[in-house]
Structures are given as C-alpha cells and as structure tokens.
Design a protein around this motif. Structure first.
Motif, short mmCIF file in Angstrom:
data_model
loop_
_atom_site.label_atom_id
_atom_site.label_comp_id
_atom_site.label_asym_id
_atom_site.label_seq_id
_atom_site.Cartn_x
_atom_site.Cartn_y
_atom_site.Cartn_z
N GLN A 12 0.81 -1.08 0.06
CA GLN A 12 -0.10 -0.12 0.14
C GLN A 12 0.95 1.32 -0.10
O GLN A 12 0.52 2.11 -0.73
N LEU A 38 -3.45 11.22 10.87
CA LEU A 38 -3.69 9.84 10.73
C LEU A 38 -3.63 9.46 12.13
O LEU A 38 -4.41 8.17 12.38
N ARG A 88 -5.27 11.08 14.43
CA ARG A 88 -6.48 11.98 14.84
C ARG A 88 -6.38 13.05 15.61
O ARG A 88 -7.13 13.25 16.55
N LEU A 115 -5.86 9.52 3.54
CA LEU A 115 -6.91 8.85 4.25
C LEU A 115 -7.62 7.67 3.36
O LEU A 115 -8.04 6.64 3.97
N ILE A 116 -7.61 7.91 2.18
CA ILE A 116 -8.21 6.85 1.17
C ILE A 116 -7.04 5.54 1.60
O ILE A 116 -7.70 4.23 1.60
N TYR A 117 -5.82 5.61 1.31
CA TYR A 117 -5.06 4.38 1.37
C TYR A 117 -4.99 3.97 3.01
O TYR A 117 -4.84 2.76 2.95
N GLN A 118 -4.91 4.97 3.79
CA GLN A 118 -5.26 4.41 5.20
C GLN A 118 -6.33 3.51 5.44
O GLN A 118 -6.50 2.62 5.96
N SER A 119 -7.85 3.95 4.77
CA SER A 119 -8.86 3.07 4.82
C SER A 119 -8.55 1.65 4.24
O SER A 119 -9.32 0.83 4.69
N MET A 120 -8.06 1.98 3.08
CA MET A 120 -7.90 0.40 2.23
C MET A 120 -7.05 -0.43 3.45
O MET A 120 -7.03 -1.58 3.28
N ARG A 121 -5.72 0.10 4.00
CA ARG A 121 -5.02 -0.68 4.70
C ARG A 121 -5.63 -1.17 6.12
O ARG A 121 -5.44 -2.34 6.29
N ASP A 122 -6.47 -0.22 6.53
CA ASP A 122 -7.25 -0.62 7.68
C ASP A 122 -8.25 -1.83 7.20
O ASP A 122 -8.52 -2.84 7.94
N GLU A 123 -9.00 -1.81 6.04
CA GLU A 123 -9.87 -2.79 5.52
C GLU A 123 -8.93 -3.98 5.56
O GLU A 123 -9.43 -5.08 5.96
#
Length: 355
Positions: free
Chosen positions: A7, A70, A72, A144-152
């Motif tokens: 990622q 990231l 928060r 944030l999009i990549y972080q969301s992808m990593r979290d998923e």
C-alpha cells in the motif's frame, strides 16, 4: 506487513506520477508554444513557482499528515499545516521583497525582467496559502483513502486469523473427559485383562498422535479420519457390554487423496456415545460413511431413551456447525439432524477437498 508495504509503495508511486506530470507540464507547454524548441527560461520560471508547493507537500506528506492527521490529532494537524504553509510563503515573500529592493534600485528593464524570472510566485500571498491548503487537503484525502484501504485489509487479515484461530479451537474440542474415562478404563483392565489393556493403550496413543499432529492440518485423508473414528469407537467399547449394538460401515478401497477437514465426524460420534447409550435399555450406535462423486456422506444413528429425551445437542454440535460454515460456506454442505421418539439421526454431506 507485506500488505502495508504494498500500500505504501502504491501511494508513493501515485505521488511520484502526479508530481512528475506537474513538473513535465511546463516542458510540454513550452514545446507546444514554441513548436520547435523548449523555452528553458519559461520552464525554469514555472519550476521555481512550483518549488514552494513541492516543499510544502514533502513536509506535509512525510511529517505532518502521518504524525497528526492519521493519528486523529486534528487540532495539532490544522495548526501545523497552517504554520507550514504560511512559513514557506512568508520566506518566499521575504526573499522576493529583498530581491525586488535590490533589483528595482537599478530601475532598468533588464532588472525587472530578472526579477520576474527569479520570482517564486506571481500571486498574492493569501492566494498562495489557499492553494497550499488545497494541495495539502488533496494529499490528506489520498492518505486517508489509502489508510482506509490498509485498515480494511488489516481487518480482513485479522478476520482470517481469528477465523483460523476459531477453527483451530473448534477442531480440538474433543471432550477431555473421554481421555480421563479411557485411562480409568485401562487402569481397571490391567488386573482383569492385561492384553486388552495393552491394546487400549496402543489405540489411545494412535488417537493422541492424530490429535496432536495430523489434525493440525487444514485437510486430512478420509482414510486417516476413519481410522481415528475406529480407534475412538474401539476404546469406547471397553466401557460397554456386548448388549450395545455398535456398527461401523465404511468404504474399504478409498483413494488416499480423498480428503476432508479433520475432526468433523468425531463430534457426532462422541455425541452419540454421550446421549445414545443406556445401561438399562437396549442401545445402538450405527455409523455409515460413504464416498461417491467427490462427496462424503456420514450417517450416524443412535438410540434415544425417554430418560434422556432432552434435545441431543451441545457445544460440540454448535462448534462443528460453525466449522462447516467457515470451511464450506452456508450452502456448500448439508447437515440434516432428525430427532424421533426412539432414534436420533445425523446426516452430513460434504464435498471432498483437494489434498
């Protein structure tokens, strides 16, 4: 960790591509305007004006966004981002004011042209700050999009790990009381029938070897699983007289590559011995295993007595249902349980798995 690295590589490649396009635009535009040759002066002027935004991006992307956004810490992020943008353009403004004072004193067209070429921006400072905020906002959105992808993906990995841990836990739910009772029975046999006690110890050791080693695999040869069931049943026979009708039928010429998940059928067999045997009434346990068309069918019937008329279920059956759902999905297997007045029957139909 591999997912996170992939990622991160993908995110950084996106930034490289975007900035490469931004840097190449002046070159392509100059070439198109002059048709034949690249106007190097115009390209350098454009690159100089891009430079502050590139500096802001690098600091924001590497330090501010990861450290504050990231995590928060939104207040600190906004303040740090604002301070970064204003600081960069303030330094640009200080440099240009100093440069203009120096060049404008000469008061000639060449000095003005030199100032234009050396300038980092032809915008008012507040517009530069607005554009800086827009750029860092876009950078934040991408992160944030990549972080969301990593979290998923991490959640999927954790989910698979939890499912695997749950399956491992469910696999090893053979009642420990069985081993305790078997050892007690063997102890009692030592004085009565030494040879039977020796054989029982051998059978128990085979079972323990299966549980400790073979059952740790995702799939196991159906032949080995049947052998495990036979060892279990032979040990259970020690506890009962010949009045209990115990029958086991299974195919004798199974190919070794026919495989199923381990420790599925044993749950039903153990349940049958637990609920289907009475010392006061005739009892039976009949197990039949069939194989055809890449499908294994296990049918287990046992006697059901009025004194034990409660539903024949428990943690073991719940566990095996969960395992079946995890392994095969909701519709790729059949588990049919029928409770009649004198008989309890379980029929399990599962596809074989590739070894």
């Amino acid at each position: 960790m591999k997912i996170q690295k992939k990622q991160a590589i993908g995110e950084n490649l996106l930034y490289v591509m975007v900035w490469a396009a931004i840097i190449l635009v002046p070159v392509l535009n100059s070439q198109m305007m002059s048709e034949m040759h690249v106007n190097l002066e115009n390209v350098l002027i454009a690159w100089r004006q891009i430079a502050p935004y590139l500096i802001i991006f690098l600091i924001h992307n590497a330090i501010i966004a990861p450290r504050y956004m990231l995590r928060r810490k939104y207040g600190k992020y906004l303040l740090s981002n604002l301070a970064l943008i204003i600081s960069v353009f303030w330094l640009v403004q200080v440099y240009e004011d100093h440069l203009s004072d120096h060049l404008l004193k000469q008061a000639d067209p060449e000095a003005l042209d030199a100032y234009r070429k050396a300038s980092f921006s032809n915008l008012e400072m507040y517009w530069s700050v607005v554009l800086g905020f827009f750029m860092t906002g876009a950078n934040t959105g991408i992160k944030l999009i990549y972080q969301s992808m990593r979290d998923e993906q991490q959640m999927e990995v954790l989910k698979r790990q939890n499912l695997q841990a749950e399956m491992d836990y469910l696999k090893y739910q053979i009642n420990p009381h069985f081993f305790m009772n078997t050892l007690n029975n063997i102890h009692a046999l030592i004085d009565i029938d030494t040879e039977s006690a020796k054989n029982a110890v051998i059978e128990l050791s085979k079972m323990m070897r299966y549980v400790l080693y073979d059952s740790g695999r995702e799939i196991i040869s159906l032949n080995r699983d049947i052998q495990f069931l036979k060892n279990y049943i032979e040990l259970m026979r020690i506890r009962y007289t010949d009045d209990v009708d115990i029958r086991v039928e299974y195919p004798r010429d199974l190919p070794e590559q026919v495989s199923i998940p381990p420790l599925l059928l044993i749950v039903f067999v153990e349940n049958a011995f637990k609920h289907g045997i009475s010392y006061n009434h005739p009892s039976f346990i009949h197990l039949r295993i069939e194989y055809a068309d890449k499908t294994v069918t296990g049918t287990l019937s046992n006697s059901r007595h009025p004194a034990a008329a409660t539903k024949q279920a428990g943690i073991g059956l719940d566990n095996v249902c969960k395992r079946l759902a995890l392994i095969y999905g909701e519709k790729n297997y059949t588990l049919d349980i029928r409770e009649e007045e004198r008989t309890y029957t379980v029929k399990l139909v599962i596809p074989t798995l590739n070894a």
